[in-house]
Design a protein around this motif. Structure first.
Motif, PDB file in Angstrom:
ATOM      1  N   PRO A 150      17.693  82.368  11.102  1.00 18.89           N
ATOM      2  CA  PRO A 150      18.144  81.499  11.893  1.00 18.89           C
ATOM      3  C   PRO A 150      19.157  80.911  11.369  1.00 18.89           C
ATOM      4  O   PRO A 150      19.931  80.110  12.328  1.00 18.89           O
ATOM      5  CB  PRO A 150      16.749  81.040  11.770  1.00 18.89           C
ATOM      6  N   GLU A 151      19.745  80.761  10.868  1.00 16.99           N
ATOM      7  CA  GLU A 151      21.535  80.052  10.431  1.00 16.99           C
ATOM      8  C   GLU A 151      21.778  80.727   9.581  1.00 16.99           C
ATOM      9  O   GLU A 151      21.822  81.166   8.388  1.00 16.99           O
ATOM     10  CB  GLU A 151      20.915  78.517  10.304  1.00 16.99           C
ATOM     11  N   VAL A 152      23.389  81.119   8.774  1.00 22.67           N
ATOM     12  CA  VAL A 152      24.024  81.518   8.612  1.00 22.67           C
ATOM     13  C   VAL A 152      25.471  80.049   7.683  1.00 22.67           C
ATOM     14  O   VAL A 152      25.829  79.905   8.436  1.00 22.67           O
ATOM     15  CB  VAL A 152      24.863  83.363   8.981  1.00 22.67           C
ATOM     16  N   THR A 153      25.386  80.578   6.385  1.00 24.69           N
ATOM     17  CA  THR A 153      26.032  79.112   5.648  1.00 24.69           C
ATOM     18  C   THR A 153      27.890  80.457   5.289  1.00 24.69           C
ATOM     19  O   THR A 153      27.404  81.467   4.400  1.00 24.69           O
ATOM     20  CB  THR A 153      26.181  78.901   4.417  1.00 24.69           C
ATOM     21  N   PHE A 154      28.784  80.252   5.497  1.00 23.87           N
ATOM     22  CA  PHE A 154      30.066  80.614   5.054  1.00 23.87           C
ATOM     23  C   PHE A 154      30.468  79.900   4.563  1.00 23.87           C
ATOM     24  O   PHE A 154      31.204  78.068   4.318  1.00 23.87           O
ATOM     25  CB  PHE A 154      30.688  81.033   6.197  1.00 23.87           C
ATOM     26  N   SER A 155      31.265  80.487   2.920  1.00 23.46           N
ATOM     27  CA  SER A 155      32.712  79.425   2.421  1.00 23.46           C
ATOM     28  C   SER A 155      33.968  79.902   3.172  1.00 23.46           C
ATOM     29  O   SER A 155      33.733  80.645   3.215  1.00 23.46           O
ATOM     30  CB  SER A 155      32.743  80.473   1.188  1.00 23.46           C
ATOM     31  N   ALA A 156      34.723  78.975   2.544  1.00 25.91           N
ATOM     32  CA  ALA A 156      35.855  78.648   2.632  1.00 25.91           C
ATOM     33  C   ALA A 156      36.779  79.726   1.982  1.00 25.91           C
ATOM     34  O   ALA A 156      37.801  80.270   3.137  1.00 25.91           O
ATOM     35  CB  ALA A 156      36.833  77.653   2.818  1.00 25.91           C
ATOM     36  N   MET A 157      36.419  80.366   1.511  1.00 21.06           N
ATOM     37  CA  MET A 157      37.011  81.791   0.783  1.00 21.06           C
ATOM     38  C   MET A 157      36.819  83.221   1.558  1.00 21.06           C
ATOM     39  O   MET A 157      37.880  83.518   1.462  1.00 21.06           O
ATOM     40  CB  MET A 157      36.696  81.645  -0.248  1.00 21.06           C
ATOM     41  N   ASP A 158      36.215  82.839   2.235  1.00 24.88           N
ATOM     42  CA  ASP A 158      35.877  84.309   3.123  1.00 24.88           C
ATOM     43  C   ASP A 158      36.678  83.930   4.134  1.00 24.88           C
ATOM     44  O   ASP A 158      35.804  84.837   4.748  1.00 24.88           O
ATOM     45  CB  ASP A 158      34.249  84.667   2.924  1.00 24.88           C
ATOM     46  N   ILE A 159      36.506  83.668   4.586  1.00 26.65           N
ATOM     47  CA  ILE A 159      36.708  83.269   6.187  1.00 26.65           C
ATOM     48  C   ILE A 159      38.405  83.014   5.978  1.00 26.65           C
ATOM     49  O   ILE A 159      39.410  82.857   5.451  1.00 26.65           O
ATOM     50  CB  ILE A 159      36.777  81.150   6.722  1.00 26.65           C
ATOM     51  N   LYS A 160      38.424  84.355   7.220  1.00 26.83           N
ATOM     52  CA  LYS A 160      40.299  84.485   7.159  1.00 26.83           C
ATOM     53  C   LYS A 160      40.282  84.217   8.474  1.00 26.83           C
ATOM     54  O   LYS A 160      42.083  83.894   8.915  1.00 26.83           O
ATOM     55  CB  LYS A 160      40.106  86.104   7.282  1.00 26.83           C
TER      56      LYS A 160
END
Length: 503
Positions: free
Chosen positions: A50-60
Motif C-alpha cells: 500500500p505504501e513505498v518510501t523513497f530516500s532523496a539519494m535515490d531520486i533522480k
C-alpha cells in the motif's frame, strides 16, 4: 511546507535500476530526507504494497502531476534538497519491496541507498517519463474511489524490465504454501475488473426486427434491387451438392427421341433417357455415317479405344497397372470371329497389349477373311500379344477377363460351327468375367453369358443374359442422327463410355 505536498500526485524517477514510481504523497520527512507514496505504481504496474518510501539519494528526478492542496494547475517542483546526497539518516530495512528492499507489511517501505547492492541492470532509462495524460488517467480512477487497476496492454507488459523483482507473498492457499508458479506469474492476477461486462443486457439493446425493417424499407426505396425480410419471413432453399443453384429452367431428361422406339429404354447416372433402337435403324445410322466420311476403319479404331479403356478399368485400373506390379500383369483372352465384331475385338486387343496387358487372341483359320480383319491382324502382330487358332491353346487356368466377339449381327449360322461351340464352352467353363463388344439381337439365346455388354452409338434392346449394358461413343455427329430422323443430344458428358440402367 511539508504538509503542502500531501495528497499530490507525483512521478519519481529512481534511475534505470529501480525504475519509475507514481502515486499519491502520503508523508514528507525533511529530517530524514524521505518521501512516501500511497497506492504506488511501479513502471505502470500497481504495486502489491500500500505504501513505498523513497530516500532523496535515490531520486533522480521528481515530477508533480497534480497538486491537490491550494492549486488547480499542474506544476513541477522539487523537494527540498532532493538532489543532495547528504543528510540521509533513514534506517535501511531488509525485506521484499516493490522494485527494491522494504517491508511488505502495512508499514512504509524504505528504498535502499545507492551504496547497497542493486538488482540486475536493465529496465527503463532515466530519460523515460510518464506523460501528463497518463497521470491524469490514474487521477480519474483514484477520484472514482475504485482504486488503481492494472493496465492490460502491450505497453505495460513491455515496460517490465529484468530489474523488476516479484515480491514474495508470505501466505498460504487452502492451508498450503503457494507454489513457485504463483510467485512468478501470480502478481496482479487478483486485480480484476470490478464489474463484468453484461453480454445479455448489451445484446438485448439490439432490436433485430427494427433493423431488418429499416433494411427492407431502404430496399423498397431502391426500386426493389434486393429483397430481404426477417429470418421468420424467409424460407431458405436447400440444395444438394450436385444441384445447380443458378438453374434458370427445368431440366429436360428426354433429350433423345427416335422415330421407332425399341423394346427397351435406358437411363444414365444423371437421369437422361436413352432409348434403344432396332438393328435396321442401327444399320441405317452407320451407313449414313460412312457416307459422311466416318469409314469402317475409323469406327473400328474408336471402338477399340473405348473398349480397351473400359477393359482396363475392369482389370483394376491404376490399382493394378502400376510399375511396381509388373510381376502380376493381367491376362485377357479375346474370342473373335470372321466378321466386323471380330475386327473390333482385335483392335481392342491391340490397345490392351500396348498398355502392358497379356493378350491371347483366339481366331480360327479361314480361307477368306474381311479386309478389315487382315489389317487389324497385321497391326496386332506388331505388339506383344499372342494369337492362337485352336481352343486347346487357350489357358487352362482362369484369366482376368474374357472379351467375347464371337457373335455377328447377320451371320447366325456360325453358331453351328465346331470352333464356335468349343470357344463358347471354354468361356463358360472359365471362371473369368466376360465382356461382350457389340452383341447382336437376333432373337436367339446368346451362347456366352456376359457380365457386361458394350453397345455402340445407341443401344440395342439386349436381353438379360447380356449383363449390364454400357454405351460407347464412336464419334457420330449430330447431323448423322438427324439424317435418319433421330433427335439427338449427347448423353456422354465428359466420358466416352457410360453405364446404362434399365428404366
Amino acid at each position: 511546507m511539508a504538509a503542502d505536498w500531501l495528497g499530490s500526485l507525483v512521478s519519481i524517477n529512481c534511475g534505470a535500476t529501480l525504475g519509475v514510481y507514481q502515486g499519491e504523497v502520503s508523508s514528507v520527512d525533511q529530517t530524514s530526507q524521505t518521501i512516501s507514496l500511497r497506492q504506488p505504481f511501479h513502471n505502470g504496474i500497481k504495486c502489491p504494497v500500500p505504501e513505498v518510501t523513497f530516500s532523496a539519494m535515490d531520486i533522480k528526478e521528481l515530477k508533480i502531476l497534480e497538486i491537490r492542496n491550494g492549486s488547480n494547475g499542474v506544476s513541477k517542483r522539487s523537494l527540498p534538497d532532493s538532489s543532495s546526497s547528504t543528510g540521509y539518516n533513514g534506517r535501511k530495512d531488509k525485506g521484499g519491496g516493490c522494485g527494491g528492499n522494504g517491508h511488505i507489511n502495512s508499514a512504509p517501505v524504505t528504498v535502499p541507498s545507492k551504496a547497497e547492492p542493486r538488482l540486475q541492470e536493465g529496465g527503463m532509462s532515466p530519460s523515460q517519463h510518464y506523460s501528463k495524460s497518463y497521470g491524469e488517467r490514474h487521477v480519474d480512477i483514484v477520484s472514482q474511489n475504485k482504486g488503481f487497476r492494472r493496465r492490460h496492454n502491450s505497453w505495460s507488459s513491455s515496460s517490465r524490465g529484468a530489474n523488476q523483482a516479484t515480491p514474495k507473498k508470505n501466505g498460504s492457499k487452502n492451508g498450503q504454501m503457494k507454489n513457485k508458479d504463483d510467485e512468478c506469474f501470480g502478481d496482479g492476477m487478483d486485480d480484476v475488473l470490478d464489474e463484468d461486462f453484461d453480454f445479455e443486457g448489451n445484446l438485448a439493446l439490439f432490436d433485430k426486427a427494427k433493423v431488418f425493417s429499416q433494411i427492407e424499407s431502404s430496399d423498397r426505396r431502391g426500386n426493389g434491387a434486393r429483397s430481404r425480410g426477417t429470418p421468420a419471413e424467409q424460407t431458405p432453399s436447400r440444395y444438394r451438392h450436385d444441384e445447380n443453384i443458378l438453374e434458370a429452367k427445368p431440366v429436360v431428361y428426354r433429350q433423345i427421341t427416335v422415330p421407332q422406339p425399341g423394346a427397351k429404354e435406358y437411363s444414365t447416372d444423371s437421369g437422361l433417357v436413352v432409348p434403344s433402337i432396332s438393328y435396321e435403324l442401327h444399320k441405317r445410322l452407320l451407313s449414313v455415317a460412312e457416307s459422311y466420311g466416318l469409314s469402317l476403319e475409323r469406327r473400328l479404331e474408336m471402338t477399340g479405344v473405348c473398349a480397351s479403356q473400359m477393359a482396363l478399368t475392369l482389370l483394376g485400373g491404376p490399382n493394378r497397372l502400376t510399375p511396381k506390379n509388373v510381376h502380376q500383369r493381367p491376362t485377357v483372352a479375346l474370342l473373335c470371329g470372321p466378321h466386323v465384331q471380330g475386327a473390333q475385338g482385335i483392335s481392342c486387343g491391340r490397345h490392351l497389349a500396348n498398355h502392358e496387358v497379356e493378350v491371347i487372341l483366339f481366331l480360327p483359320n479361314f480361307v477368306k477373311m474381311l479386309e478389315a480383319i487382315t489389317s487389324e491382324l497385321t497391326l496386332f502382330g506388331k505388339t506383344s500379344g499372342k494369337q492362337v487358332s485352336s481352343v486347346k491353346d487357350l489357358p487352362d487356368t482362369p484369366v482376368d477377363l474374357v472379351i467375347n466377339c464371337l457373335d455377328s449381327h447377320e451371320n447366325t449360322f456360325l453358331r453351328d460351327q465346331p470352333w464356335y461351340r468349343a470357344a463358347a464352352d471354354w468361356a463358360n467353363q472359365n471362371r473369368a468375367p466376360v465382356l461382350s463388344i457389340d452383341p447382336p439381337v437376333n432373337g436367339q439365346e446368346q451362347a456366352v453369358e456376359a457380365k457386361w455388354s458394350l453397345s455402340l452409338g445407341l443401344p440395342l434392346p439386349l436381353p438379360e443374359r447380356a449383363g449390364r449394358v454400357y454405351l460407347c461413343d464412336i464419334g457420330l455427329p449430330r447431323q448423322v442422327f438427324q439424317e435418319v430422323g433421330i433427335k439427338y443430344h449427347s448423353p456422354f458428358g465428359c466420358k466416352f463410355v457410360i453405364p446404362l440402367h434399365t428404366a
